[in-house]
Design an enzyme around this catalytic site. Structure first.
Site, mmCIF file in Angstrom:
data_model
loop_
_atom_site.group_PDB
_atom_site.id
_atom_site.type_symbol
_atom_site.label_atom_id
_atom_site.label_comp_id
_atom_site.label_asym_id
_atom_site.label_seq_id
_atom_site.Cartn_x
_atom_site.Cartn_y
_atom_site.Cartn_z
ATOM 1 N N CYS A 84 23.489 38.884 32.682
ATOM 2 C CA CYS A 84 24.543 38.371 33.733
ATOM 3 C C CYS A 84 26.037 38.482 33.163
ATOM 4 C CB CYS A 84 24.293 36.806 33.906
ATOM 5 S SG CYS A 84 22.722 36.329 34.223
ATOM 6 N N HIS A 327 25.420 35.592 43.126
ATOM 7 C CA HIS A 327 25.045 35.841 41.829
ATOM 8 C C HIS A 327 24.306 37.452 41.853
ATOM 9 C CE1 HIS A 327 24.765 36.146 37.451
ATOM 10 N NE2 HIS A 327 23.544 35.403 37.527
#
Lengths: 383, 138
Positions: A84, A327
């Site tokens: 991430c 995301h």
């Protein structure tokens, strides 16, 4: 980035609205952001010295595939995978290269296409002991939530208010994947995913890209004398432990934020606006504490006071955050940076934080056994 | 037992003694011959001091629920009849933590810090899994 090294300046930003684009290739998801950033910067493409591309699951040569679509090729292109934190780590590489005097103008792009997996949780690395046993990201965060609730008496309803705040903000952001408000009743009544989380406690999966043009002071003076600069650029990795670990402390973010504050020469309360890694509701609360905005166990009081909402003293995730803006893993760090730069330049639109001068971004992730997280990258931007 | 449809662990070089121990009704964990550290999951070096000199020691099998999660989603078809079920992070008395399931308890009754002890569940001729059940305070 050492304190004495020269700063990087942000000359251009680009981003596409996040969403689900199963019919578009990764390159077609990525290039519009890169093009927007290049055009906004006013820098001729011939003077871009290097490109760093962050993508966690985009596959080989993601950066080359994106860049060639707008005629950028031939310069060094380096692809950065850090879960991430992929594109925030890419920004850090660009800052390092500028600080070292290696390059004057660097493009950074973050791009991800999660719809290629057909939905569901993120595919994790099967070599990991816990992953082979079925661990998934919602479960990892749900364990933190249950432990936090056990230690500090937080209720599922209070936890759900994080999601309400996120969607209040995201509803104002045209680039958000989920542009609608939700009520606490809707959060509580939604489909259960990983107890205590319902669907609205979890960030959506999707596709997206974001890009920035970073430059040395010399180039910034020529193209954009008032450019926002990078006051701190920091990447760290989790500390491995094979036994006791306090699950309610985000140790990686605690260390990273201390280093970032020191680099920038500021204190936690100097931050005017922040984009932090709220992949799941509990994460936002734990990070309030890790960043020093709330004492241990008191994050909910900060949330319920309204301090972290638009109009509060430290608005967190004005974009809607991961929960609402979305995301697409490798694109998140760059998207946070685009958001904060636009906030500091006073052009964020309906979700503008008035008078913001110092902003922070934070992307952390990577679910592997024995770590808080695998990677974390924090940036502080200033006018 | 041949009707066991869930994924079956595949022992690796690192974990083979662990699975063999379970088959024999023992929960073995690596203990460093240099620094005395216990660790888990299995590896061929102590993650604390990097020594390769270690032994497999039987755990007491006692521990506590450090945290847990209630799975509502079916990630593998063989679990479709089981949701919601509990996955727990067990902290063994010796220190290491491992992921397991809780048995003999309803999801709503699970709490952090609850004492538990190991039970051995034979799923195939060659494979036994460690699971945990609520234990009286010890």
């Amino acid at each position: 980035m050492g304190k004495s090294m020269s700063k990087a300046y942000v000359l251009g930003t680009g981003m596409i609205p996040f969403g689900k684009f199963p019919d578009r290739t990764l390159a077609d998801i990525g290039w519009p952001s890169l093009r927007e950033a290049v055009l906004e910067s006013g820098v001729p493409t011939s003077s871009i010295d290097a490109i760093y591309c962050g993508s966690a699951l985009g596959g080989m040569m993601s950066g080359q595939r994106v860049a060639k679509a707008i005629g950028l090729s031939g310069m060094p292109i380096v692809n950065v995978e850090n879960a991430c934190s992929s594109s925030s780590s890419a920004i850090a590489q660009a800052c390092n290269a500028i600080a070292a005097g290696k390059y004057d103008t660097v493009a950074v792009v973050g791009v991800e296409k999660l719809t290629k997996f057909g939905g569901g949780t993120l595919p994790l690395e099967n070599e990991d002991w816990e992953v082979t046993q079925g661990m998934v990201m919602p479960a990892l965060y749900a364990m933190r939530a249950n432990r936090y609730m056990h230690e500090f008496g937080l209720t599922p309803k209070q936890l759900g208010e994080v999601s309400v705040k996120a969607h209040d903000h995201g509803a104002l952001n045209p680039n958000a994947q989920i542009r609608k408000r939700v009520t606490i009743e809707e959060v509580m009544a939604a489909r259960p995913v990983a107890g205590p989380f319902t669907l609205w406690h979890c960030c959506p999966t999707g596709d997206g890209s974001a890009a920035l043009i970073l430059a040395s002071q010399k180039v910034a003076k020529k193209h954009k004398p008032a450019a926002v600069h990078v006051a701190a650029s920091e990447v760290t990795s989790g500390k491995y432990t094979n036994g006791y670990r306090d699950m309610t402390v985000a140790e990686l973010t605690v260390r990273g934020s201390h280093e970032a504050y020191e680099m920038a020469g500021i204190a936690p309360n100097d931050i005017d606006v922040a984009e932090i890694h709220d992949a799941f509701t509990i994460a936002e609360l734990m990070y309030y504490e890790a960043f020093g905005w709330a004492k241990k166990g008191e994050a909910y009081q900060l949330l319920s006071s309204g301090a972290t909402s638009l109009g509060g003293k430290i608005p967190v995730n004005p974009s809607g955050g991961l929960l609402s803006r979305g995301h697409p893993v490798g694109a998140t760090g760059a998207a946070q940076a685009v958001e904060i730069v636009r906030q500091l330049e006073g052009r964020a639109g309906k979700h503008q934080v008035e008078g913001a001068k110092i902003g922070l971004t934070h992307a952390t992730g990577g679910g592997i056994a024995g770590f808080d997280h695998g990677a974390c990258s924090i940036h502080i931007f200033a006018k | 037992m041949s009707n066991y449809k869930k994924p079956v662990p595949i022992p690796s070089v690192e974990s083979k003694p662990y699975w063999t121990g379970l088959k024999e009704g023992r929960l073995l964990i690596p203990k460093c011959g240099e620094c005395g550290n216990f660790w888990f999951p299995p590896s061929l070096h102590c993650p604390h001091c990097n020594a390769a000199n270690f032994s497999w020691e039987p755990s007491s099998g006692r521990g506590k629920v450090f945290s847990y999660v209630v799975f509502h989603r079916v990630y593998h078809p063989a679990f479709s009849e089981e949701v919601p079920y509990v996955v727990a992070l067990i902290e063994l008395e010796e220190g290491p933590r491992l992921i397991s399931n809780l048995v003999e308890i309803k999801p709503d009754d699970v709490q952090c810090e609850m004492p538990v002890s190991v039970v051995f569940e034979k799923i195939a001729n060659n494979m036994t899994l460690p699971k945990f059940r609520p234990a009286p305070l010890y």
